[in-house]
Write a protein that holds these residues in place. Structure first.
Motif, PDB file in Angstrom:
ATOM      1  N   LYS A 188       0.823  -1.207   0.000  1.00 50.96           N
ATOM      2  CA  LYS A 188       0.000   0.000   0.000  1.00 50.96           C
ATOM      3  C   LYS A 188       0.856   1.255   0.000  1.00 50.96           C
ATOM      4  O   LYS A 188       0.574   2.223  -0.729  1.00 50.96           O
ATOM      5  CB  LYS A 188      -0.955  -0.005   1.192  1.00 50.96           C
ATOM      6  CG  LYS A 188      -2.054  -1.061   1.084  1.00 50.96           C
ATOM      7  CD  LYS A 188      -3.042  -0.961   2.226  1.00 50.96           C
ATOM      8  CE  LYS A 188      -4.168  -1.993   2.064  1.00 50.96           C
ATOM      9  NZ  LYS A 188      -5.153  -1.906   3.163  1.00 50.96           N
ATOM     10  N   ASN A 198      -2.747   8.213  -1.320  1.00 49.86           N
ATOM     11  CA  ASN A 198      -3.415   6.992  -0.904  1.00 49.86           C
ATOM     12  C   ASN A 198      -4.345   6.512  -2.016  1.00 49.86           C
ATOM     13  O   ASN A 198      -5.278   7.213  -2.394  1.00 49.86           O
ATOM     14  CB  ASN A 198      -4.207   7.241   0.383  1.00 49.86           C
ATOM     15  CG  ASN A 198      -4.853   5.971   0.902  1.00 49.86           C
ATOM     16  OD1 ASN A 198      -4.355   4.881   0.658  1.00 49.86           O
ATOM     17  ND2 ASN A 198      -5.960   6.114   1.601  1.00 49.86           N
ATOM     18  N   GLN A 200      -6.958   3.740  -3.576  1.00 49.41           N
ATOM     19  CA  GLN A 200      -7.866   2.616  -3.389  1.00 49.41           C
ATOM     20  C   GLN A 200      -8.453   2.264  -4.748  1.00 49.41           C
ATOM     21  O   GLN A 200      -9.121   3.086  -5.373  1.00 49.41           O
ATOM     22  CB  GLN A 200      -8.985   2.947  -2.419  1.00 49.41           C
ATOM     23  CG  GLN A 200      -9.951   1.792  -2.163  1.00 49.41           C
ATOM     24  CD  GLN A 200      -9.259   0.566  -1.575  1.00 49.41           C
ATOM     25  OE1 GLN A 200      -8.494   0.683  -0.624  1.00 49.41           O
ATOM     26  NE2 GLN A 200      -9.501  -0.595  -2.166  1.00 49.41           N
ATOM     27  N   ASP A 202     -10.784  -0.004  -7.333  1.00 53.42           N
ATOM     28  CA  ASP A 202     -11.985  -0.830  -7.394  1.00 53.42           C
ATOM     29  C   ASP A 202     -11.715  -2.150  -8.101  1.00 53.42           C
ATOM     30  O   ASP A 202     -12.263  -3.189  -7.717  1.00 53.42           O
ATOM     31  CB  ASP A 202     -13.096  -0.071  -8.124  1.00 53.42           C
ATOM     32  CG  ASP A 202     -13.524   1.162  -7.363  1.00 53.42           C
ATOM     33  OD1 ASP A 202     -14.295   1.025  -6.406  1.00 53.42           O
ATOM     34  OD2 ASP A 202     -13.055   2.267  -7.712  1.00 53.42           O
ATOM     35  N   GLU A 236      -6.586  -4.913  -1.349  1.00 51.87           N
ATOM     36  CA  GLU A 236      -8.011  -4.967  -1.009  1.00 51.87           C
ATOM     37  C   GLU A 236      -8.891  -4.218  -2.004  1.00 51.87           C
ATOM     38  O   GLU A 236      -9.708  -3.359  -1.625  1.00 51.87           O
ATOM     39  CB  GLU A 236      -8.237  -4.413   0.406  1.00 51.87           C
ATOM     40  CG  GLU A 236      -7.517  -5.208   1.473  1.00 51.87           C
ATOM     41  CD  GLU A 236      -7.724  -4.627   2.861  1.00 51.87           C
ATOM     42  OE1 GLU A 236      -7.435  -3.432   3.063  1.00 51.87           O
ATOM     43  OE2 GLU A 236      -8.215  -5.375   3.725  1.00 51.87           O
ATOM     44  N   PRO A 237      -8.769  -4.526  -3.282  1.00 50.03           N
ATOM     45  CA  PRO A 237      -9.693  -3.916  -4.243  1.00 50.03           C
ATOM     46  C   PRO A 237     -11.086  -4.503  -4.074  1.00 50.03           C
ATOM     47  O   PRO A 237     -11.271  -5.517  -3.381  1.00 50.03           O
ATOM     48  CB  PRO A 237      -9.091  -4.324  -5.593  1.00 50.03           C
ATOM     49  CG  PRO A 237      -8.455  -5.652  -5.305  1.00 50.03           C
ATOM     50  CD  PRO A 237      -7.893  -5.533  -3.908  1.00 50.03           C
TER      51      PRO A 237
END
Length: 527
Positions: A188, A198, A200, A202, A236-237
């Protein structure tokens, strides 16, 4: 901007990405049609999760290809988003800039592939170039990151990927093949550093390098695709979809923990499997075939398994829990057959099968061409020849020398697109014999009749079918026999007897015989 011509991502015939040659069998370019199958799988799952919503009409969705080569995944996603976001962004240039700067991200695996991916996505090897369709980037790289990364050497090996220092510590003029995505303890933080914040995602989608080419300095090539998968899932998609060799399902060097993790992960929503050689990637020889899976972060349940053969599904997909066995039984049709065998709780043959080098001799060991001059000669079965050794030279399993033995080659397979034999013909080796590593001792007996009955059993289609469920490469080690029941050897076994014993239906018998070819004759080789 010429509204349609300037965004001609697929404006040529043929598609240029169907024409480029693969870098190697380890760094395989994904055909556009195959990439679109994977994207369809993601879109269907997204719609199911979100009340029928169109993934390609979501301007907030972020996509990452962590191992981009040709840029095909990012290009095809861009094409879909361009159409899906037309209502939200009527102006084409505004739509293009939004998609390319805010939604699509890639990590090149080499400098060459990063340039190729930018050319595919931005229509320019530089995101800020004159011909780039993106007009809002401040750097030439755009959102396709690549920087030279070095291995972390310890005791001659990379601590992250296991590469050989002797093979890949070769100066700044050549690629290191130290892929940044897997050379970190904190993925990450690594991705945040790459893209400036950061992140994230999908959807994470990719076709990772399969193994390291270290110039032959390793004892054998070790797979690395599982490292990309593990790092992708660690981000953690919402969804992850990867295409990999299928060897992880039943074997593969260093893949035991990965296989255990994957089979026990109830977030695996679907697997689409292509067992036939060359089926998915024409011209690329990937022993055991390839497959792709969809991982859904918010899903808990059975995995839908589908097999593709000659371009068509072999039947309807079947939802099942993958951890029912220690390997993934790839064909849905095989599961009820295996269950009929296992319900009897009989011991299995893997306990009988020897380990490598059953008598301590390597494959290249050469004995004497004749027994002349030996005080106590032992006949030695070797690779396509028979030689002789002194009995005192055999220090591993010497008590087997004077027993009846059934030998099986440790490697069995062909270069054909479809394997149909799975095991070699058994060799019955009488007392006074041994073998090199070319063979495994499949069983040893005090009498000839037991050896012959055992050999007849190993020749049956039924046994070789059960072996096929665990055998994905040419190697036929003791593990591939772990589904085969160890039956009494007071009679010669035939397929008809075995089909009756396990109460197989006509359809089940037909399936076995469609997968496994008969050997040419009914007798084991007797030496």
């Amino acid at each position: 901007m010429n509204h349609q011509a300037s965004f001609a991502l697929r404006g040529r015939n043929p598609d240029v990405l169907t024409c480029i040659a693969n870098l190697s069998n380890d760094e395989v370019f994904t055909p556009p049609e195959f990439a679109n199958q994977m994207l369809d799988t993601v879109a269907e799952a997204w719609a199911t999760r979100n009340g029928g919503a169109n993934l390609w009409a979501d301007s907030s969705a972020r996509f990452l290809d962590p191992c981009t080569k040709s840029g095909v995944f990012l290009r095809e996603i861009a094409t879909r988003l361009l159409k899906g976001l037309e209502g939200e962004f009527p102006d084409l240039q505004t739509r293009v800039d939004h998609i390319l700067t805010r939604q699509l991200f890639g990590i090149g695996i080499t400098r060459l592939t990063s340039l190729l991916a930018r050319r595919s996505l931005y229509c320019s090897k530089h995101a800020t170039g004159e011909h780039s369709i993106a007009k809002s980037f401040a750097s030439d790289d755009g959102n396709i990151w690549f920087e030279r990364t070095e291995h972390s050497w310890r005791n001659g090996k990379c601590t992250f990927c296991g590469a050989s220092k002797e093979g890949l510590d070769r100066g700044e003029s050549l690629e290191t093949h130290a892929y940044a995505f897997i050379h970190t303890d904190d993925i990450k933080a690594q991705v945040a550093k790459m893209f400036g914040g950061n992140m994230q995602f999908d959807v994470i989608i990719g076709n990772p390098p399969y193994q390291l080419d270290d110039g032959g300095f390793g004892t054998s090539a070790a797979p690395i695709y599982q490292l990309f998968v593990e790092q992708g899932l660690a981000l953690e998609p919402q969804y992850a979809v990867f295409v990999t060799p299928s060897r992880w399902m039943t074997g593969g060097k260093g893949l035991d923990k990965f296989r255990e993790r994957m089979l026990s992960d109830k977030r695996l929503r679907s697997i689409v499997d292509f067992p036939k050689l060359y089926e998915a990637f024409p011209g690329v020889k990937i022993r055991g075939g390839i497959s792709y899976f969809l991982w859904d972060r918010d899903y808990q349940g059975p995995c839908e398994v589908q097999t593709i053969w000659d371009g068509e599904p072999t039947g309807s997909p079947v939802s099942r829990y993958l951890d029912a066995y220690d390997v993934l039984v790839r064909r849905n049709e095989a599961v009820p057959i295996l269950e009929k065998v296992r319900i009897r709780r009989e011991p299995t043959l893997d306990v009988r099968i020897s380990s490598r080098k059953p008598f301590g001799f390597a494959t290249n060991f050469k004995g004497q061409t004749s027994p002349r001059g030996l005080l106590s000669p032992v006949r030695l079965f070797a690779n396509q020849r028979v030689s002789w050794v002194e009995r005192t030279e055999i220090t591993v399993n010497p008590d087997w020398i004077d027993e009846w033995k059934v030998l099986m080659t440790a490697v069995q397979g062909t270069s054909a697109a479809v394997e149909t034999k799975f095991l070699s013909k058994p060799i019955i080796a009488g007392p006074g014999t041994a073998c090199t590593e070319t063979y495994l001792v499949a069983g040893h007996f005090s009498d000839e009749e037991s050896a012959k009955n055992y050999a007849s059993y190993l020749r049956t289609r039924f046994v070789r079918f059960l072996v096929s469920l665990r055998k994905v490469t040419q190697h036929a080690t003791r593990d591939v026999y772990a589904f085969v029941p160890d039956l009494p050897l007071d009679q010669p076994w035939t397929d008809s007897k075995l089909y009756e014993r396990y109460e197989l239906t006509r359809d089940e018998i037909a399936f076995i015989e469609s997968q496994v070819a008969a050997h040419n004759d009914g007798q084991a080789d007797d030496e």
